[in-house]
Design an enzyme around this catalytic site. Structure first.
Site, PDB file in Angstrom:
ATOM      1  N   GLU A 177       4.450  -5.205   7.127  1.00  6.18           N
ATOM      2  CA  GLU A 177       3.581  -4.185   7.727  1.00  6.18           C
ATOM      3  C   GLU A 177       3.971  -3.861   9.172  1.00  6.18           C
ATOM      4  O   GLU A 177       3.851  -2.720   9.614  1.00  6.18           O
ATOM      5  CB  GLU A 177       2.114  -4.636   7.673  1.00  6.18           C
ATOM      6  CG  GLU A 177       1.475  -4.542   6.297  1.00  6.18           C
ATOM      7  CD  GLU A 177       1.724  -5.753   5.417  1.00  6.18           C
ATOM      8  OE1 GLU A 177       2.598  -6.570   5.763  1.00  6.18           O
ATOM      9  OE2 GLU A 177       1.055  -5.886   4.380  1.00  6.18           O
ATOM     10  N   GLU A 225       0.100  -9.547  -0.864  1.00  7.33           N
ATOM     11  CA  GLU A 225      -1.317  -9.911  -0.721  1.00  7.33           C
ATOM     12  C   GLU A 225      -1.991 -10.014  -2.096  1.00  7.33           C
ATOM     13  O   GLU A 225      -2.782 -10.928  -2.342  1.00  7.33           O
ATOM     14  CB  GLU A 225      -2.035  -8.897   0.184  1.00  7.33           C
ATOM     15  CG  GLU A 225      -1.575  -9.046   1.644  1.00  7.33           C
ATOM     16  CD  GLU A 225      -2.088  -7.955   2.564  1.00  7.33           C
ATOM     17  OE1 GLU A 225      -2.004  -6.772   2.181  1.00  7.33           O
ATOM     18  OE2 GLU A 225      -2.568  -8.280   3.664  1.00  7.33           O
ATOM     19  N   GLY A 265       0.950  -5.294   0.913  1.00  4.84           N
ATOM     20  CA  GLY A 265      -0.172  -5.405  -0.010  1.00  4.84           C
ATOM     21  C   GLY A 265       0.251  -5.994  -1.351  1.00  4.84           C
ATOM     22  O   GLY A 265      -0.578  -6.590  -2.053  1.00  4.84           O
ATOM     23  N   ALA A 314       0.850  -1.192   0.000  1.00  3.65           N
ATOM     24  CA  ALA A 314       0.000   0.000   0.000  1.00  3.65           C
ATOM     25  C   ALA A 314       0.886   1.243   0.000  1.00  3.65           C
ATOM     26  O   ALA A 314       2.004   1.206   0.519  1.00  3.65           O
ATOM     27  CB  ALA A 314      -0.882  -0.023   1.237  1.00  3.65           C
TER      28      ALA A 314
HETATM   29  C1  3H9 Z   1       0.632  -2.414   3.363  1.00  8.30           C
HETATM   30  O1  3H9 Z   1       0.900  -2.875   2.300  1.00  8.30           O
HETATM   31  C2  3H9 Z   1      -0.686  -2.597   4.049  1.00  8.30           C
HETATM   32  C3  3H9 Z   1      -1.480  -3.702   3.448  1.00  8.30           C
HETATM   33  O2  3H9 Z   1      -1.246  -4.925   4.099  1.00  8.30           O
HETATM   34  C4  3H9 Z   1      -2.953  -3.441   3.602  1.00  8.30           C
HETATM   35  C5  3H9 Z   1      -3.471  -2.247   2.931  1.00  8.30           C
HETATM   36  C6  3H9 Z   1      -4.967  -2.110   3.083  1.00  8.30           C
HETATM   37  N1  3H9 Z   1       4.625   3.484  -0.199  1.00  8.30           N
HETATM   38  O3  3H9 Z   1      13.187   1.447  -0.308  1.00  8.30           O
HETATM   39  P1  3H9 Z   1      13.536   2.123  -1.575  1.00  8.30           P
HETATM   40  C7  3H9 Z   1       9.366   4.801  -1.606  1.00  8.30           C
HETATM   41  S1  3H9 Z   1       1.727  -1.417   4.199  1.00  8.30           S
HETATM   42  C8  3H9 Z   1       5.108   4.686  -0.532  1.00  8.30           C
HETATM   43  O4  3H9 Z   1      14.732   2.994  -1.603  1.00  8.30           O
HETATM   44  P2  3H9 Z   1      14.338  -0.345  -2.870  1.00  8.30           P
HETATM   45  C9  3H9 Z   1      10.513   5.062  -0.665  1.00  8.30           C
HETATM   46  O5  3H9 Z   1      10.132   5.932   0.372  1.00  8.30           O
HETATM   47  C10 3H9 Z   1       3.114  -1.346   3.100  1.00  8.30           C
HETATM   48  N2  3H9 Z   1       6.406   4.896  -0.861  1.00  8.30           N
HETATM   49  O6  3H9 Z   1      13.618   1.080  -2.813  1.00  8.30           O
HETATM   50  C11 3H9 Z   1      11.525   5.664  -1.598  1.00  8.30           C
HETATM   51  O7  3H9 Z   1      11.154   7.019  -1.798  1.00  8.30           O
HETATM   52  P3  3H9 Z   1      12.286   8.127  -1.939  1.00  8.30           P
HETATM   53  C12 3H9 Z   1       3.936  -2.553   3.262  1.00  8.30           C
HETATM   54  C13 3H9 Z   1       7.206   3.833  -0.846  1.00  8.30           C
HETATM   55  O8  3H9 Z   1      14.285  -0.766  -4.274  1.00  8.30           O
HETATM   56  C14 3H9 Z   1      11.293   4.926  -2.903  1.00  8.30           C
HETATM   57  O9  3H9 Z   1       9.974   4.405  -2.819  1.00  8.30           O
HETATM   58  N3  3H9 Z   1       5.091  -2.443   2.419  1.00  8.30           N
HETATM   59  C15 3H9 Z   1       6.745   2.554  -0.520  1.00  8.30           C
HETATM   60  O10 3H9 Z   1      15.620  -0.293  -2.129  1.00  8.30           O
HETATM   61  C16 3H9 Z   1      12.262   3.798  -3.153  1.00  8.30           C
HETATM   62  O11 3H9 Z   1      12.259   2.958  -2.008  1.00  8.30           O
HETATM   63  C17 3H9 Z   1       6.287  -2.066   2.874  1.00  8.30           C
HETATM   64  O12 3H9 Z   1       6.460  -1.799   4.033  1.00  8.30           O
HETATM   65  C18 3H9 Z   1       5.396   2.400  -0.177  1.00  8.30           C
HETATM   66  N4  3H9 Z   1       4.874   1.201   0.152  1.00  8.30           N
HETATM   67  O13 3H9 Z   1      13.398  -1.317  -2.014  1.00  8.30           O
HETATM   68  C19 3H9 Z   1       7.382  -2.046   1.852  1.00  8.30           C
HETATM   69  N5  3H9 Z   1       7.786   1.679  -0.582  1.00  8.30           N
HETATM   70  O14 3H9 Z   1      13.070   7.744  -3.140  1.00  8.30           O
HETATM   71  C20 3H9 Z   1       8.160  -0.787   1.942  1.00  8.30           C
HETATM   72  C21 3H9 Z   1       8.851   2.408  -0.969  1.00  8.30           C
HETATM   73  O15 3H9 Z   1      11.501   9.401  -2.048  1.00  8.30           O
HETATM   74  N6  3H9 Z   1       9.138  -0.696   0.914  1.00  8.30           N
HETATM   75  N7  3H9 Z   1       8.504   3.697  -1.137  1.00  8.30           N
HETATM   76  O16 3H9 Z   1      13.082   8.038  -0.670  1.00  8.30           O
HETATM   77  C22 3H9 Z   1      10.291  -1.397   0.904  1.00  8.30           C
HETATM   78  O17 3H9 Z   1      10.576  -2.183   1.775  1.00  8.30           O
HETATM   79  C23 3H9 Z   1      11.238  -1.137  -0.222  1.00  8.30           C
HETATM   80  O18 3H9 Z   1      10.893   0.079  -0.804  1.00  8.30           O
HETATM   81  C24 3H9 Z   1      11.273  -2.219  -1.319  1.00  8.30           C
HETATM   82  C25 3H9 Z   1      12.135  -1.695  -2.497  1.00  8.30           C
HETATM   83  C26 3H9 Z   1      11.879  -3.488  -0.746  1.00  8.30           C
HETATM   84  C27 3H9 Z   1       9.891  -2.492  -1.826  1.00  8.30           C
END
Ligand code: 3H9
Length: 707
Positions: free
Chosen positions: A137, A117, A114, A73
């Site tokens: 999450e 999911e 998500g 999400a």
């Molecule tokens: C969820 O999903 C809830 C659901 O269960 C239910 C919903 C109803 N949103 O980490 P990076 C940005 S909760 C917005 O350097 P990588 C990040 O801030 C979500 N922005 O890339 C960064 O911005 P900036 C559960 C996001 O390739 C840029 O993208 N998911 C999100 O090293 C690049 O990120 C997580 O907790 C996001 N979800 O790693 C996953 N994700 O360039 C969180 C990233 O401005 N994300 N950004 O600083 C990660 O763990 C890593 O980003 C990922 C890629 C492994 C995916």
């Protein structure tokens, strides 16, 4: 290629392409990592409904554009109202699963939260070799909220699903295959997914309970007991277990219950703190003092000067990252001893089963001993970790200046000395930077990267980019006594020592700080670091700054003079039984403290837990405000990360400045003024910035954003 434009936001987040074999490829595209926005949820659902009704479609592949499958999400939308008409992600997942064509996820990159999911809503999953999958999450202080707690266990069984959900870690494609999350790992996951989409019928995971089986009595309670120590204070992790436990209910009811907990978690202080840390982690690497396009030098060969506890630990970080490192000691004997400690350290990890013997051998082979400065000539970075004495450091940097190649970064690990003065001992102060590692340096994540007055952008950038390569979090700050972390720590310790003169005992202060979430309180910490070390630091401080007219507690010095040096002598502020690190209060120490109070003419009183908490932590925040105003710390988030990664400040409280914003700067100021008026009067001066922020009724975050 058909691009669907969201009528509300005018963005294209779902693209579809029809292959000649009748498979429709649906690509989610929201750069950089395909976070699921409300527009994407709507388009995903509408696309699936449309496919359902289209008989020309023979099968469906769902994939992500760019490097990620779906990052989950969109965290930036958390805490904001759902736009009208945007379906929930759960509805999107069910639209995928209910599709009458076979839908296969081609997991090209990270499938997180998500994102996983949605993949679990697909009938089958194939991953690319670089894919990583998980439900992180809990790292945002919430729980999977779109059926993840009910679906993952149906694929992996309960125990493995709980392990993934509670840790929040993403697993590799290989591990996902072992766990049964994916069908296969393929270099071209889209092609492989298309083949499956044509060959197999749809299969609904929510109807398959075969992996759940009989659940033993007390299974979930026992699981929570097992995680209690490691995850103390991380409430969302415990709620996630409770949500998984709902698996005994009919699926729809369980999903409803999961969603209710997800919603409830969104607004908790823990979730706000964890989101703050998530974004801060990423922002810290982009320091405002370094222009965006500044190139970083390569770090392919490192050197460390001094192979004591600190130098050895620093060298290990490079070896762990596969970077060859030369360690220099003045004598063969010291070198052998240092290398021996490194070897023992690795051997301990091997014996605990956390490192293979081959990996240890590879790492040891990357560490080369040296006794001549000439052997440092080709290092890209040299980190000095010799005795904390300015004359010695100046001499060392003078020599480094004469032997190191042009372009090398000359770094000092000093924790107390002036980086600018050290830099001026060289003809290239622009190449000098502070890299303040925390002890034990091979374990603690933080490096305070201290930018001197003359440190060039390139040098600063090289140090910042090096940190994550060696598994560290680099946070930049400016030069001052104690830098950010220890300068704030000083105020905290000073108050802790006053509190015991006024009536508290070390165990009272330590208990309150432990309950707040720190790994240990200041006195247990003193015993771990060494009461003798604390004494020496104080002596050095007096030498450097002279005695100020501020009063200092003398109890710690008295403990030192009794020869109670802490854990290493099995007695310090506390006693320790042989082989145990459990602090036991000691009557002699209590008597000494009581006498110190009497000598000062202080009538001991009951000190409440609230007073302990406020007097230890609010002065620390106050010092943080001073550091911000002076520009030593550029942003509150830098301070927060320093305290989380260097001192174990509870992540779920977001760091001291975020926490101050939560409780209100005005409240912090009011309490500081209260203590200044009712306790020992010379003890604290509220920071001008704290007064300013409190006076305007804003927060440190808002102050930083407005600059
Ligand atoms: C969820 O999903 C809830 C659901 O269960 C239910 C919903 C109803 N949103 O980490 P990076 C940005 S909760 C917005 O350097 P990588 C990040 O801030 C979500 N922005 O890339 C960064 O911005 P900036 C559960 C996001 O390739 C840029 O993208 N998911 C999100 O090293 C690049 O990120 C997580 O907790 C996001 N979800 O790693 C996953 N994700 O360039 C969180 C990233 O401005 N994300 N950004 O600083 C990660 O763990 C890593 O980003 C990922 C890629 C492994 C995916």
């Amino acid at each position: 290629m058909i691009q669907t434009t969201d009528p509300e936001t005018e963005t294209v987040v779902v693209e579809t392409r029809d292959r000649p074999d009748g498979v429709r490829v649906v690509t989610l595209n929201n750069p950089p990592v395909n976070a699921i926005s409300s527009a994407m949820r709507r388009q995903l659902r509408d696309t699936m409904l449309e496919i359902d009704a289209d008989d020309s479609v023979k099968g469906v592949v769902l994939t992500g554009a760019g490097r990620a499958f779906i990052a989950g999400a969109d965290i930036r939308e958390f805490g904001k109202p759902n736009p009208p008409g945007a379906p929930s992600l759960t509805a999107g997942v069910h639209a995928v699963e209910d599709c009458n064509k076979t839908v296969v996820a081609a997991v090209n990159g990270a499938a997180a939260g998500g994102g996983l999911e949605v993949a679990l809503g697909c009938h089958y999953r194939v991953a690319g070799p670089k894919a990583r999958l998980g439900l992180p999450e809990v790292n945002l202080g919430t729980i999977p909220g779109a059926t993840g707690t009910q679906r993952l266990p149906r694929l992996t069984g309960l125990k493995s699903a709980l392990d993934m959900i509670v840790s929040g870690d993403l697993v590799s494609a290989a591990r996902a295959l072992e766990l049964g999350i994916i069908e296969a790992i393929e270099d071209d996951p889209v092609e492989a997914a298309a083949a499956i989409a044509l060959a197999r019928p749809p299969k609904k995971l929510r109807e398959d309970d075969s992996k759940i089986g009989e659940i033993p009595d007390g299974f979930f309670d026992d699981y929570k007991k097992g995680m209690a120590r490691r995850w103390r204070g991380f409430e969302a992790r415990f709620k996630a277990v409770d949500a998984v436990a709902k698996i005994v209910l009919p699926y729809d009811e369980a999903v409803e219950a999961e969603r209710a907990v997800f919603r409830e978690c969104q607004g908790t202080p823990e979730a706000r703190a964890m989101r703050h840390v998530f974004f801060s982690d990423r922002q810290a690497a982009r320091h405002p003092s370094i222009p965006k396009d500044t190139p970083a030098g390569t770090v392919e060969k490192a050197a460390v000067l001094g192979c004591g506890t600190m130098g050895g630990g620093i060298a290990m970080n490079f070896a762990n990252a596969g970077i060859p490192v030369t360690v220099l000691e003045t004598s063969e004997e010291a070198l052998e001893r240092g290398l021996g400690i490194i070897r023992d350290n690795y051997a301990g990890t091997v014996s605990r089963g956390r490192l293979s013997q081959e990996a240890m051998d590879r790492r040891m082979a990357l560490i080369t001993g040296a006794s001549d400065y000439a052997e440092l000539a080709d290092a890209d970075i040299v980190i000095e970790a010799v005795f904390e004495n300015m004359d010695i450091k100046k001499q060392v940097f003078g020599t480094l200046d004469s032997v190191c190649k042009d372009g090398a970064v000359l770094a000092t690990n000093t924790s107390t000395l002036d980086v600018d003065e050290i830099a001026d001992a060289t003809s290239r102060p622009e190449a000098v930077v502070g890299t303040h590692f925390f002890s034990p340096a091979n374990v603690m994540r933080l490096i305070e990267i201290v930018r001197g007055a003359k440190t060039s952008d390139e040098t600063a950038q090289t140090a910042m980019k090096m940190a994550p390569k060696i598994g560290k979090v680099g946070v930049m700050c400016g030069v001052c006594d104690g830098f950010v972390g220890n300068r704030m720590l000083y105020q905290y310790s000073r108050q802790a020592n006053f509190l015991i003169e006024e009536g508290a005992l070390p165990q009272d202060v330590d208990r309150v700080m432990f309950e707040f979430g720190l790994p240990m309180g200041p006195f247990a910490m003193g015993d771990l670091a060494g009461v003798d070390v604390g004494y020496l630091v104080r002596q050095e401080r007096i030498k450097k700054l002279g005695r100020t007219n501020k009063r200092e507690s003398t109890v710690a010095d008295k403990i030192y003079h009794l020869g109670r040096y802490g854990q290493k002598t099995r007695k310090g502020w506390y006693d320790y039984e042989p082989g145990s690190r459990t602090p036991k209060p000691n009557a002699e120490v209590t008597a000494l403290i009581e006498k110190a109070s009497a000598d000062l003419g202080i009538e001991r009183r009951d000190v409440s837990d609230d007073e302990i908490l406020e007097r230890c932590l609010y002065p620390l925040i106050n010092e943080g405000a001073k550091l911000l105003a002076e520009g030593i710390a550029a942003r509150p988030l830098d301070i927060d990360l320093i305290w989380i990664y260097g001192y174990g400040f509870p992540r779920y409280r977001g760091g001291p400045m975020h926490w101050a914003d939560e409780i209100g700067p005005a409240h912090v100021l009011e309490r500081l003024e209260h203590y200044a008026a009712t306790r020992d009067s010379d003890w604290l001066e509220p920071a001008t910035l704290l007064r300013e922020v409190a006076g305007q009724g804003t927060t440190f975050r808002e102050w930083a954003a407005a600059r």
